[in-house]
Design a protein around this motif. Structure first.
Motif, PDB file in Angstrom:
ATOM      1  N   LEU A  10      46.720  68.109  38.026  1.00  0.00           N
ATOM      2  CA  LEU A  10      46.392  69.532  37.928  1.00  0.00           C
ATOM      3  C   LEU A  10      45.513  69.806  36.708  1.00  0.00           C
ATOM      4  O   LEU A  10      44.575  70.599  36.783  1.00  0.00           O
ATOM      5  CB  LEU A  10      47.687  70.344  37.867  1.00  0.00           C
ATOM      6  N   GLU A  13      42.063  68.710  37.621  1.00  0.00           N
ATOM      7  CA  GLU A  13      41.469  69.631  38.596  1.00  0.00           C
ATOM      8  C   GLU A  13      41.094  70.984  37.986  1.00  0.00           C
ATOM      9  O   GLU A  13      40.048  71.536  38.284  1.00  0.00           O
ATOM     10  CB  GLU A  13      42.478  69.834  39.735  1.00  0.00           C
ATOM     11  N   ARG A  14      41.942  71.523  37.107  1.00  0.00           N
ATOM     12  CA  ARG A  14      41.783  72.906  36.670  1.00  0.00           C
ATOM     13  C   ARG A  14      41.430  73.104  35.195  1.00  0.00           C
ATOM     14  O   ARG A  14      40.876  74.139  34.852  1.00  0.00           O
ATOM     15  CB  ARG A  14      43.077  73.688  36.924  1.00  0.00           C
ATOM     16  N   ALA A  15      41.820  72.179  34.319  1.00  0.00           N
ATOM     17  CA  ALA A  15      41.816  72.515  32.894  1.00  0.00           C
ATOM     18  C   ALA A  15      40.988  71.613  31.987  1.00  0.00           C
ATOM     19  O   ALA A  15      40.733  71.990  30.851  1.00  0.00           O
ATOM     20  CB  ALA A  15      43.261  72.531  32.387  1.00  0.00           C
ATOM     21  N   LYS A  17      37.635  70.076  30.764  1.00  0.00           N
ATOM     22  CA  LYS A  17      36.198  70.344  30.859  1.00  0.00           C
ATOM     23  C   LYS A  17      35.469  69.494  29.830  1.00  0.00           C
ATOM     24  O   LYS A  17      35.983  69.234  28.752  1.00  0.00           O
ATOM     25  CB  LYS A  17      35.919  71.829  30.604  1.00  0.00           C
ATOM     26  N   GLN A  37      44.848  77.503  32.047  1.00  0.00           N
ATOM     27  CA  GLN A  37      44.544  77.245  33.458  1.00  0.00           C
ATOM     28  C   GLN A  37      45.740  76.590  34.157  1.00  0.00           C
ATOM     29  O   GLN A  37      45.850  76.642  35.379  1.00  0.00           O
ATOM     30  CB  GLN A  37      43.294  76.355  33.596  1.00  0.00           C
ATOM     31  N   ILE A  38      46.611  76.004  33.372  1.00  0.00           N
ATOM     32  CA  ILE A  38      47.829  75.381  33.917  1.00  0.00           C
ATOM     33  C   ILE A  38      49.004  76.345  33.834  1.00  0.00           C
ATOM     34  O   ILE A  38      49.726  76.547  34.810  1.00  0.00           O
ATOM     35  CB  ILE A  38      48.156  74.079  33.139  1.00  0.00           C
ATOM     36  N   HIS A  41      49.200  79.328  36.278  1.00  0.00           N
ATOM     37  CA  HIS A  41      49.152  78.894  37.680  1.00  0.00           C
ATOM     38  C   HIS A  41      50.583  78.584  38.100  1.00  0.00           C
ATOM     39  O   HIS A  41      51.332  77.952  37.346  1.00  0.00           O
ATOM     40  CB  HIS A  41      48.261  77.648  37.794  1.00  0.00           C
TER      41      HIS A  41
END
Length: 185
Positions: A10, A13-15, A17, A37-38, A41
């Motif tokens: 996760l 995928e999301r956090a 960068k 972002q985690i 969610h």
């Protein structure tokens, strides 16, 4: 797939960068972990909350909290997960500035002086935000049983906590994302 593997996936995928970033610590970095972002969610917060309760199962504490914004969703998630496990636990939030009206406190929540607490942060670099929370909690009259992060970037946070005599744990470290920890971390 284990919950730990799901949490790492996760983050990927999301956090996580890549680019040029300036961190809250002032350090420059080629990657950024956006913990919100985690923790903002549903699945991420559930994984984090259950993971933190498991990570802290041998720690004696009655409340969990940290600096506002970063700690807000984590505190809520951990409290709900604790309740689902039949455990009574209080939460608290530490303001950067005292409330300008009412009680004018730095520390919000049902916390009482003398409580043993855990201070949480999402991503730990140097530990500055968590140490701010620690200072406010100590001024309030509590004992810090442990500082915990979701991810340790391994850039001095653990050493800074150790210098203050504060036990530190993290759910994950930067190496879990295939990124080497800095040599000085």
């Amino acid at each position: 797939m284990s919950d730990r593997e799901k949490l790492i996936a996760l983050f990927h995928e999301r956090a996580l960068k890549f680019g040029d970033f300036t961190l809250a610590s002032g350090k420059k970095s080629t990657y950024y972990l956006d913990g919100k972002q985690i923790t903002l969610h549903s699945i991420g917060l559930r994984l984090v909350s259950l993971g933190l309760l498991d990570l802290l199962k041998d720690v004696d504490y009655s409340a969990i909290g940290g600096m506002v914004i970063g700690a807000d969703p984590i505190v809520g998630g951990v409290l709900v997960a604790a309740a689902e496990q039949g455990r009574s636990l209080d939460g608290f939030l530490v303001r950067k500035e005292p409330k300008g009206h009412g009680t004018q406190r730095y520390v919000e929540g049902p916390l009482k002086p003398g409580s043993k607490v855990v201070v949480i942060d999402d991503v730990v670099t140097t530990g500055g935000s968590a140490l701010q929370a620690v200072d406010r909690i100590l001024e309030f009259g509590c004992t810090v049983a442990c500082v915990v992060g979701i991810v340790d970037r391994k850039e001095g946070g653990a050493a800074n906590f150790e210098k203050r005599g504060l036990p530190f744990r993290s759910l994950l470290s930067i190496e879990d994302f295939g990124i080497a920890a800095p040599a000085n971390g």
